[in-house]
Design a protein around this motif. Structure first.
Motif, PDB file in Angstrom:
ATOM      1  N   HIS A  79      44.776  87.056  41.283  1.00  0.00           N
ATOM      2  CA  HIS A  79      43.520  86.335  41.451  1.00  0.00           C
ATOM      3  C   HIS A  79      42.735  87.029  42.559  1.00  0.00           C
ATOM      4  CE1 HIS A  79      40.627  83.094  41.621  1.00  0.00           C
ATOM      5  NE2 HIS A  79      40.850  82.938  42.906  1.00  0.00           N
ATOM      6  N   ALA A  80      41.702  87.767  42.163  1.00  0.00           N
ATOM      7  CA  ALA A  80      40.874  88.482  43.137  1.00  0.00           C
ATOM      8  C   ALA A  80      39.935  87.491  43.826  1.00  0.00           C
ATOM      9  CB  ALA A  80      40.077  89.567  42.440  1.00  0.00           C
ATOM     10  N   HIS A  81      39.771  87.673  45.119  1.00  0.00           N
ATOM     11  CA  HIS A  81      38.888  86.804  45.891  1.00  0.00           C
ATOM     12  C   HIS A  81      38.255  87.627  46.998  1.00  0.00           C
ATOM     13  CE1 HIS A  81      37.555  83.360  48.281  1.00  0.00           C
ATOM     14  NE2 HIS A  81      37.745  82.631  47.207  1.00  0.00           N
ATOM     15  N   GLU A  82      36.976  87.339  47.321  1.00  0.00           N
ATOM     16  CA  GLU A  82      36.297  88.112  48.373  1.00  0.00           C
ATOM     17  C   GLU A  82      36.939  87.899  49.741  1.00  0.00           C
ATOM     18  OE1 GLU A  82      34.053  84.271  47.606  1.00  0.00           O
ATOM     19  OE2 GLU A  82      34.623  85.960  46.341  1.00  0.00           O
ATOM     20  N   ASP A  83      37.574  86.735  49.947  1.00  0.00           N
ATOM     21  CA  ASP A  83      38.298  86.474  51.191  1.00  0.00           C
ATOM     22  C   ASP A  83      39.738  86.943  50.989  1.00  0.00           C
ATOM     23  OD1 ASP A  83      39.795  85.459  53.281  1.00  0.00           O
ATOM     24  OD2 ASP A  83      38.742  83.533  53.319  1.00  0.00           O
ATOM     25  N   PRO A  84      40.175  87.977  51.739  1.00  0.00           N
ATOM     26  CA  PRO A  84      41.526  88.524  51.555  1.00  0.00           C
ATOM     27  C   PRO A  84      42.636  87.483  51.649  1.00  0.00           C
ATOM     28  CG  PRO A  84      40.254  89.894  53.050  1.00  0.00           C
ATOM     29  CD  PRO A  84      39.429  88.672  52.778  1.00  0.00           C
ATOM     30  N   ALA A  85      42.426  86.412  52.404  1.00  0.00           N
ATOM     31  CA  ALA A  85      43.448  85.376  52.534  1.00  0.00           C
ATOM     32  C   ALA A  85      43.707  84.676  51.190  1.00  0.00           C
ATOM     33  CB  ALA A  85      43.038  84.351  53.585  1.00  0.00           C
ATOM     34  N   PHE A  86      42.715  84.728  50.304  1.00  0.00           N
ATOM     35  CA  PHE A  86      42.848  84.063  49.010  1.00  0.00           C
ATOM     36  C   PHE A  86      43.092  85.053  47.873  1.00  0.00           C
ATOM     37  CE2 PHE A  86      40.419  81.077  51.596  1.00  0.00           C
ATOM     38  CZ  PHE A  86      41.183  79.919  51.427  1.00  0.00           C
ATOM     39  N   ASP A  87      43.173  86.335  48.188  1.00  0.00           N
ATOM     40  CA  ASP A  87      43.405  87.368  47.184  1.00  0.00           C
ATOM     41  C   ASP A  87      44.897  87.372  46.850  1.00  0.00           C
ATOM     42  OD1 ASP A  87      42.215  89.562  45.653  1.00  0.00           O
ATOM     43  OD2 ASP A  87      43.565  90.824  46.838  1.00  0.00           O
ATOM     44  N   LEU A  88      45.245  86.882  45.675  1.00  0.00           N
ATOM     45  CA  LEU A  88      46.649  86.734  45.310  1.00  0.00           C
ATOM     46  C   LEU A  88      47.090  87.830  44.352  1.00  0.00           C
ATOM     47  CD1 LEU A  88      49.267  85.058  45.363  1.00  0.00           C
ATOM     48  CD2 LEU A  88      48.344  83.738  43.454  1.00  0.00           C
ATOM     49  N   ARG A  89      48.135  88.514  44.735  1.00  0.00           N
ATOM     50  CA  ARG A  89      48.781  89.523  43.875  1.00  0.00           C
ATOM     51  C   ARG A  89      50.221  89.056  43.692  1.00  0.00           C
ATOM     52  NH1 ARG A  89      44.597  91.585  42.000  1.00  0.00           N
ATOM     53  NH2 ARG A  89      43.112  92.353  43.492  1.00  0.00           N
ATOM     54  N   SER A  90      50.528  88.543  42.507  1.00  0.00           N
ATOM     55  CA  SER A  90      51.858  87.996  42.296  1.00  0.00           C
ATOM     56  C   SER A  90      52.386  88.368  40.919  1.00  0.00           C
ATOM     57  CB  SER A  90      51.842  86.470  42.483  1.00  0.00           C
ATOM     58  OG  SER A  90      51.065  85.850  41.490  1.00  0.00           O
ATOM     59  N   GLN A 116      49.140  82.312  52.788  1.00  0.00           N
ATOM     60  CA  GLN A 116      48.600  81.749  51.545  1.00  0.00           C
ATOM     61  C   GLN A 116      49.218  80.380  51.237  1.00  0.00           C
ATOM     62  OE1 GLN A 116      49.301  85.292  49.050  1.00  0.00           O
ATOM     63  NE2 GLN A 116      47.076  85.434  48.868  1.00  0.00           N
ATOM     64  N   LYS A 117      49.172  79.508  52.232  1.00  0.00           N
ATOM     65  CA  LYS A 117      49.784  78.186  52.090  1.00  0.00           C
ATOM     66  C   LYS A 117      49.144  77.372  50.964  1.00  0.00           C
ATOM     67  CE  LYS A 117      51.344  77.736  56.892  1.00  0.00           C
ATOM     68  NZ  LYS A 117      51.277  79.150  57.205  1.00  0.00           N
ATOM     69  N   GLN A 118      47.829  77.450  50.840  1.00  0.00           N
ATOM     70  CA  GLN A 118      47.143  76.671  49.802  1.00  0.00           C
ATOM     71  C   GLN A 118      47.537  77.163  48.405  1.00  0.00           C
ATOM     72  OE1 GLN A 118      42.883  76.456  50.220  1.00  0.00           O
ATOM     73  NE2 GLN A 118      42.632  75.227  48.382  1.00  0.00           N
ATOM     74  N   ALA A 119      47.548  78.465  48.203  1.00  0.00           N
ATOM     75  CA  ALA A 119      47.927  79.015  46.898  1.00  0.00           C
ATOM     76  C   ALA A 119      49.387  78.696  46.576  1.00  0.00           C
ATOM     77  CB  ALA A 119      47.700  80.531  46.873  1.00  0.00           C
ATOM     78  N   PHE A 120      50.259  78.795  47.578  1.00  0.00           N
ATOM     79  CA  PHE A 120      51.680  78.508  47.399  1.00  0.00           C
ATOM     80  C   PHE A 120      51.867  77.041  47.005  1.00  0.00           C
ATOM     81  CE2 PHE A 120      55.869  77.291  49.117  1.00  0.00           C
ATOM     82  CZ  PHE A 120      56.670  78.209  48.466  1.00  0.00           C
ATOM     83  N   GLY A 121      51.223  76.143  47.743  1.00  0.00           N
ATOM     84  CA  GLY A 121      51.322  74.715  47.431  1.00  0.00           C
ATOM     85  C   GLY A 121      50.740  74.390  46.070  1.00  0.00           C
ATOM     86  N   GLY A 122      49.618  75.032  45.750  1.00  0.00           N
ATOM     87  CA  GLY A 122      49.003  74.819  44.444  1.00  0.00           C
ATOM     88  C   GLY A 122      49.907  75.273  43.314  1.00  0.00           C
TER      89      GLY A 122
END
Length: 142
Positions: A79-90, A116-122
Motif C-alpha cells: 500500500h503506497a502512501h505519501e507519508d512513509p509511516a503509512f507506506d506498507l510493504r508486506s 506502523q501500529k495503525q496498519a498492524f492493528g487494522g
C-alpha cells in the motif's frame, strides 16, 4: 540515522469445515475473492502475476510470489502512501492443511514496521473479519 529492520507479523489461523479444494477455489477465483476479501482486477494464480485489491479505503498492489495448488499461496501486499509511516510493504501467505473436519487455514502477513501500529492493528482486526466473510462464502458454494 539508523533504520529499524525489525518487522512484525499478523497470524490468523482458523479451522474451516470445508475441504482444501473448496477453500482453494475461494482463495483463487476472482469473483469469490471479491465476495470475501476485496474487489480485484484480474487475479490469476500464476507466479509473477500482478493484480490490485480495492476497498472503500483505497487498495493494495499485489504480485503472486508462490503457489502450490491446494496448499499454499503467497503474494505481496503493498500500500503506497505519501507519508512513509503509512507506506506498507508486506507479504501475505495462505497455508491450507487438511484436517479430519476440513481444513486448517493459516494466514500470515509479514512486514509491519514498529511504527506502523495503525496498519498492524487494522490487519489484525481486518483478517478476522475477512475469514468470517470467507466462511460465509464457502457455506454458499456447491
Amino acid at each position: 540515522m539508523t533504520v529499524a529492520s525489525e518487522t512484525r507479523s499478523v497470524v490468523v489461523e482458523r479451522d474451516i469445515a470445508h475441504p482444501p479444494e473448496k477453500l482453494w477455489r475461494a482463495l483463487t477465483q476472482p469473483h469469490l475473492i471479491t465476495e470475501w476479501l476485496m474487489r480485484n482486477d484480474d487475479f490469476q494464480p500464476v507466479i509473477g502475476k500482478t493484480f490490485r485489491l480495492s476497498g472503500d479505503w483505497g487498495g493494495v498492489d499485489c504480485e503472486v510470489l508462490t503457489i502450490e495448488p491446494g496448499k499454499t499461496l503467497t503474494y505481496t501486499w503493498n500500500h503506497a502512501h505519501e507519508d512513509p509511516a503509512f507506506d506498507l510493504r508486506s507479504v501475505v501467505s495462505f497455508t491450507l492443511t487438511p484436517t479430519a473436519s476440513g481444513t486448517l487455514l493459516r494466514m500470515e502477513q509479514t512486514g509491519f514496521r514498529p511504527e506502523q501500529k495503525q496498519a498492524f492493528g487494522g490487519a489484525r482486526h481486518g483478517w478476522q473479519a475477512h475469514f468470517t466473510n470467507l466462511e460465509r462464502v464457502l457455506a454458499g458454494l456447491e
